[in-house]
Structures are given as C-alpha cells and as structure tokens.
Scaffold this motif. Structure first.
Motif, short mmCIF file in Angstrom:
data_model
loop_
_atom_site.label_atom_id
_atom_site.label_comp_id
_atom_site.label_asym_id
_atom_site.label_seq_id
_atom_site.Cartn_x
_atom_site.Cartn_y
_atom_site.Cartn_z
N ARG A 252 -3.33 9.22 0.34
CA ARG A 252 -3.56 7.78 0.49
C ARG A 252 -5.04 7.44 0.32
N ALA A 253 -5.92 8.27 0.89
CA ALA A 253 -7.35 8.03 0.74
C ALA A 253 -7.77 8.13 -0.72
N THR A 254 -7.18 9.09 -1.43
CA THR A 254 -7.48 9.22 -2.86
C THR A 254 -7.00 8.00 -3.63
N LEU A 255 -5.81 7.50 -3.28
CA LEU A 255 -5.29 6.30 -3.94
C LEU A 255 -6.19 5.10 -3.67
N ASP A 256 -6.67 4.98 -2.41
CA ASP A 256 -7.59 3.89 -2.09
C ASP A 256 -8.90 4.03 -2.87
N MET A 257 -9.37 5.24 -2.99
CA MET A 257 -10.60 5.47 -3.74
C MET A 257 -10.41 5.10 -5.21
N LYS A 258 -9.26 5.48 -5.77
CA LYS A 258 -8.98 5.15 -7.16
C LYS A 258 -8.91 3.64 -7.35
N THR A 259 -8.28 2.95 -6.40
CA THR A 259 -8.19 1.49 -6.50
C THR A 259 -9.57 0.85 -6.41
N THR A 260 -10.41 1.37 -5.51
CA THR A 260 -11.76 0.83 -5.35
C THR A 260 -12.59 1.04 -6.62
N GLN A 292 2.69 0.70 -1.86
CA GLN A 292 1.47 1.47 -1.71
C GLN A 292 0.83 1.30 -0.33
N GLN A 293 1.00 0.16 0.28
CA GLN A 293 0.35 -0.12 1.57
C GLN A 293 1.31 -0.04 2.76
N ARG A 294 2.56 0.35 2.55
CA ARG A 294 3.54 0.35 3.62
C ARG A 294 3.18 1.34 4.74
N HIS A 295 2.42 2.37 4.42
CA HIS A 295 2.06 3.34 5.45
C HIS A 295 1.21 2.71 6.55
N LEU A 296 0.58 1.57 6.27
CA LEU A 296 -0.23 0.90 7.27
C LEU A 296 0.62 0.27 8.37
N LEU A 297 1.92 0.14 8.13
CA LEU A 297 2.82 -0.44 9.12
C LEU A 297 3.57 0.61 9.91
N SER A 298 3.24 1.87 9.71
CA SER A 298 3.95 2.95 10.42
C SER A 298 3.74 2.81 11.93
N GLY A 299 4.84 2.74 12.65
CA GLY A 299 4.78 2.64 14.09
C GLY A 299 4.51 1.26 14.64
N LYS A 300 4.42 0.25 13.79
CA LYS A 300 4.12 -1.11 14.26
C LYS A 300 5.37 -1.97 14.46
N SER A 301 6.50 -1.54 13.93
CA SER A 301 7.75 -2.32 14.03
C SER A 301 7.56 -3.74 13.50
#
Length: 416
Positions: A252-260, A292-301
């Motif tokens: 995920r960090a690599t994907l964010d870096m690529k997007t940036t 791509q960003q769904r992992h940011l909602l993990s555990g948030k319900s």
C-alpha cells in the motif's frame, strides 16, 4: 536606426503638426482678410462707375439732426451715446461722435447700399469658408495621424513581433526577431532588451522542466517498479500472518508513493502528449479509487454508499482525474472515525460529491477553524496535502473544486 528617444520623437512630431496647422490657418485667415478688402473696394468702384459722371458720396457728416436722412431723425432725437450703430433695413452705418458743444452730437453716415453682399452671396461665402475649414481640419487630422505613426513606429513594430511569438514554442527565429539591436538605444530598445532576457529565461526554464520531468519520470519510477516486483515475489512465497500484513503495508505504501510521483509529474509537465483532450468515464475511476483506499476503513465499521444518478463521460486528463478522485476518497476514508458512517459518493452529470461524517468532539483548534471553512474559499490545510494538489489539477484541466466543512460533515465537490 533612431537617434532620438521616443519621448523626443513624439514631442517633435507634435510640434511639427502644430506648426504646420498654425501656418495653414494663418494663411487662410490672411487670404480671407485680403479677399474681403478687395471685394469692398471693388464694390465701391462699381457703384461709382454706374453713377458716373455724377459721383455719389457714400460717406457724409451731419451736425444737425434735421439734416440727417429721414429714417434716422427719430432715432437721433433720443440722443444716442457715442459709438457705432448699424441699420440693416436702411443699409446705413452710423458713427456718433462729439459735436461742437457738449450737448450736441455729430453723425457720420456711411451708405453701404450696393456695397454689401446680398444674402445669397453671404450663404455662398459661408459655404466656401466651411469647406475650407473642413478641408484644413481633415488635412490636419491626416497629418497628425501620419506624423504620430512615424513617431511610434518602433513601438508598433515591437508589439507585432511580440504578438507573433508563442512562449510555449520558442525557436531560434523568435530570438532573432526580438533581438534588441534592431530597436536602437531608446526606450523601445530598453523594452526589447528586457523582453529578450525574459524569453531567454523562459526558454531556459522550459528546458530545465523538460529535463527534470524526463529524468524524474525514469529515476523515480524505477525503484517503485523494483519494489513492486519484489513484493509480487514475496506474496507468492509462504508467509506467516504477521509477515503477510507487513508485505501488505509495504504494497500500500508503494502504491501511495507511485500515486504521489504520478501526481507531481502530472503537475510539472508543460505538455502531456494530448492527454488533456481524452474522453473517459467517471464511474470506473471512482470504483478504482474506492478499492485502492478501502484498507483505510479496516476496523472502522463504516459503509460506503455510491449513488450514481448519471453516467458522465468527460473530456480531460484521465490520470489527473484519477489522482483527484483518489485524494478525495482517501481523505474521506482517513478522517471518518469508527461508527461515523456512512461515506456517500454522489455522481451527477456534471459533478462528483464526496461527503463524510466527522467527530463532534473538536480536540484541535486548527481542525475547528477548518470545519467552518465556507464553500468557494476552501483552506486545504488539515485535510491532507492532496486537496491542494487537487485544486491545481482542476485548474489545469478547466474543472472546479470546492470544500465545505461544518461540525457534522465535510463535503468536497468536483465539477466539470
């Protein structure tokens, strides 16, 4: 080559124009006066010739009121003041002067019958004078235009040269056309030298920009590609649960870096091979950003509700639009706390609206100020660096971006 400065040339041109016009008007008035004198004398001679051998007396003096012409006696009895008087109906001009005693007046009567021009002749003379005045005025205007054009010709030449130059496509021929040595050492030459130096700086800047984006595109993407390949190999091996989580975080960090990297390269490029005119659908890019960003909602319900009211197809840079949508979705996912959903994504014909709930407990004064930011004048500090970049991407593509925040929710709108 001009030896005098532009200011002096304009002053001399104005002085020459005024001098020529003054001379023309002076000659015209002098000719009119001489013509009037000759005409009066000619008329008097004609009247005298017609009455020959008896010579008429046009100019006579009177000391007694009784001796005046009958038409003037009643007027003379009113004891008029000294001065000149005109009687148009009788064609007489009278001068009242002091007589032999203080109580009496003497009169000099000038009979202009047959000498003054008829009314029809006056109208013709007026037309002639009007024509002469109009002609002189037109000649003066034309002379002024010609003289001023001559004076400001270097400025017009410089303006034409600058107007024909495309700053985005500077060539060696453009630099020759704007060469300051062609315009002398006056104010126009100074302006030409300044423009020449500015164009040189622009050319150097464009060259540096092209070199940077070309080099950065390769040098920055190569390590990301290597890391991505290594992660793919690691994912194919037997990993423990803890190691799999670490690899997933790296991915995920690599994907964010690529997007940036893609984001900044997209903003840095002056041109992008015509991609700004490409047509694409909005919905696939929205779905891609959510996944791509769904992992940011993990555990948030927190639920994500996508409401597609239309299927818009817009024209622009697809990568820029994808970057903008990714930033909006990521910020909504990051700033939504557990149990504060849902996050709504509304897709209309001409806009994309992303809304998320925020915590009612304000623990940071900066966040409180941010949440009261009005629509149309957003402050992007506090909601991630990406929103400022979204603003620039929208300006580059002719889209519009706005943010509205209050105590309950944050809404971002991307319009096209």
């Amino acid at each position: 080559m001009y030896r005098l400065s532009l200011r002096k040339r304009v002053a001399f041109a104005f002085a020459i124009c005024v001098a020529v016009l003054s001379l023309a008007w002076g000659l015209a008035f002098f000719g009119a006066i001489r013509l009037s004198e000759d005409r009066v004398l000619t008329q008097q001679l004609q009247v005298a010739a017609q009455s020959y051998p008896a010579m008429t007396m046009n100019l006579r003096g009177y000391e007694e009121v009784a001796s005046l012409p009958e038409s003037l006696r009643e007027w003379a009895q009113t004891n008029p003041a000294e001065g000149l008087y005109e009687f148009e109906s009788d064609e007489l001009h009278v001068a009242v002067i002091p007589g032999n005693t203080e109580q009496r007046r003497a009169f000099v009567v000038f009979d202009v019958a047959g000498i003054e021009a008829a009314s029809s002749e006056d109208w013709w003379l007026l037309l002639v004078i009007t024509g002469v005045v109009g002609t002189l005025g037109a000649l003066g205007f034309g002379l002024g235009v010609v003289v001023m054009r001559k004076a400001v010709a270097p400025v017009a030449q410089l303006a034409k040269v600058v107007a024909d130059i495309d700053p985005q496509k500077l060539s060696a021929e453009d630099h020759k056309r704007i060469e300051s040595s062609r315009f002398g050492d006056d104010e126009v030459g100074l302006l030409a030298r300044t423009i020449e130096k500015t164009l040189e700086r622009i050319s150097a800047f464009v060259e540096r920009e092209r070199y940077f984006t070309g080099s950065a595109s390769h040098e920055l993407r190569t390590p990301v590609t290597v890391i991505t390949g290594a992660l793919e190999l690691l994912e194919q091996s037997d990993l423990s649960v803890a190691d799999a989580k670490v690899v997933d975080r790296i991915r995920r960090a690599t994907l964010d870096m690529k997007t940036t990297i893609e984001m900044f390269l997209c903003l840095a490029r002056e041109t992008d091979d015509g991609l700004y005119d490409k047509q694409f659908l909005v919905m696939p890019l929205v779905n891609q950003a959510i996944e791509q960003q769904r992992h940011l909602l993990s555990g948030k319900s927190v639920d994500v509700e996508v409401d597609q009211l239309a299927k818009p197809k817009i024209c622009g840079h697809p990568q820029a639009f994808s970057i903008a949508v990714n930033n909006l979705v990521r910020n909504a996912f990051e700033h939504t706390l557990a149990g504060q959903g849902p996050i709504t994504i509304l897709i209309k014909e001409h806009e994309l609206l992303v809304t998320n709930q925020v915590s009612a407990l304000v623990t940071n004064q900066e966040s409180a100020d941010e949440r009261h930011t009005p629509t149309g004048a957003p402050s992007f500090h506090g909601y991630g660096l990406g929103l400022g970049i979204v603003q620039r991407l929208c300006e580059r593509n002719g889209w519009s971006f706005s943010l509205h925040a209050d105590e309950a929710r944050v809404a971002t709108r991307l319009s096209w």
